[in-house]
Scaffold this motif. Sequence first.
Motif, PDB file in Angstrom:
ATOM      1  N   ILE A  42     -19.677  11.554  -3.609  1.00 37.54           N
ATOM      2  CA  ILE A  42     -18.446  11.181  -4.333  1.00 37.54           C
ATOM      3  C   ILE A  42     -18.470   9.701  -4.704  1.00 37.54           C
ATOM      4  O   ILE A  42     -18.183   9.320  -5.851  1.00 37.54           O
ATOM      5  N   ALA A  47     -21.053   9.106  -7.454  1.00 38.55           N
ATOM      6  CA  ALA A  47     -20.570   9.527  -8.769  1.00 38.55           C
ATOM      7  C   ALA A  47     -19.579   8.506  -9.342  1.00 38.55           C
ATOM      8  O   ALA A  47     -19.637   8.161 -10.523  1.00 38.55           O
ATOM      9  N   THR A  50     -14.602  14.109  -9.903  1.00 35.57           N
ATOM     10  CA  THR A  50     -14.783  13.145  -8.813  1.00 35.57           C
ATOM     11  C   THR A  50     -13.472  12.893  -8.087  1.00 35.57           C
ATOM     12  O   THR A  50     -13.425  12.820  -6.846  1.00 35.57           O
TER      13      THR A  50
END
Length: 534
Positions: free
Chosen positions: A35, A38, A146
């Motif tokens: 996460i 990203a 995300t």
Amino acid sequence: MNTLAALLVLGALLLPNKITNLHAGEFLRLPAEAILGAALVLALPRRPRLAVAVAAGVGLGVMTILNLLDMGFNDYLGRAFNPVLDWELLNDAQSYVADSMGRGVAIAAMVAAIVLVLLVPTVMTLATVRLSGLLARHRQRAVRGTLVAATVWITCSALGLQILGPPLASEHTAALTGIQAQRVVSTLRDEAAFEKVAKVDAFGNTPGSQLVPDLRGKDMIFTFIESYGRSAIEDPLIAPGVDKTLDTSTAALAKAGFHAKSGWLTSATYGGSSWLGHSTTLSGLWIDNQQRYRTVMASNHLSLTKAFKKTGDWDTVGVMPGVQKGWPEQKYYGLDKVYNAFQLGYQGPKFSWSTMPDQYALEAYQKQVHSKKRDKPLMSEIILTSSHQPWAPIPKMVDWDDLGDGSIFKAIQKAGNKASDIIANPTRSKQEYGKSISYSVTSLTQWLERYGTDDTVLVFLGDHQPIARVSGENASRDVPISIVAKDPKVLARITSWNWTDGLKPAHDAPVWKMSAFRDRFLTAYGSTKHPSSG
């Protein structure tokens, strides 16, 4: 390809570092690193994004290799891989595979390892670069995804949600990276601190005349039996055969006039790296890694065997059938002469890693060393190797008068089990391990019955427990130790130790750290402390 790249990255982020954790539950988690990665990629322009993707890919590849090494080290040595110290052990691992499984398998394994080291970071880098490009091309959907993933992760973390054991919210790779970094820092600090510790020695300035005065005139033998651990005596599948051997040997020795006392030592190593156990026992220092070992070998810290040499009243010798190259440690251990694998006259076959059967090594010691007339008593260090993994094939006892040059073992070796049939089977490994320990103990005690004298004092012990596949997960690091002698005064000196009579230590017999043995032994036999402090 996008799906494959995502699976590779997720797999690397969630890969455990222990084989026992290698199950589906570990991979059904949401990694925080993915996460955050990203989010960072989405916030950067093209060139910085590409640089971050490449760095992340290389880092993931390196961590994957380190996790795989951790798996192997945890399974065989009961500890994680040390990225500072353990690279040189990989050469020993290659030699072990060659001796156990054949040179062809060893070469194939080495090639596979090299390909893996090159391929994993490359593939991971290609995967992260591809995924970063995919996120950039679909920025709006990627941003929403995300944010959703971050919300789910925070919720799972706050609620402590789990599936199949592990928590759904994972910080696995970050945690392992931190552990690896701390391991490096701790190793570097330990190196400096231990160098100071090694300079302090309670007997460092003791004159030779004040070392082991109560053993003057005795022929001393210090023997290490490979992988002889507590599991050999207490594991339900292994113990019956080994315990019978110990009981039978105790009775046979008693008939020959010998008596014994036994206890437990907690080894500094586990599953392998036997030299760490040897050096810990004989130096009185806790030597649990290669750097400590190198430091001690280069020091003037008094080894137990060198104490006998320092008196000037003993000839000192080493019998090392496992040594097949130069052995500079001879100087530290104070050995006048060392007989390696090529100096014992053996013409028979190897038994996997072990260059020769223990019975032969002991008979060669008798003929070449112990039986010779001399002006001084003898102090010997003997390393027995027949109980080294993979415990196939295992030698069998033959008539001592028929040993000859060892050719008699050709038929026994040919008829024995193949290492490949034993090495991956936990039950058979346990069974064959027990047989190998019984063989080693029988070889040693029969030698003592046959050749021991009124002045022989034998100290024998294990160097470490066998690997986890045999000793079990979370097994102790304890090994048995016995002192055997005819002279009742020798055993009377250690009455206060409360060791068990005979060759089999009781379950509740005293347990000392292996590093405590040197000082206790020297003190028990009349040595006077004159400390050195560097």
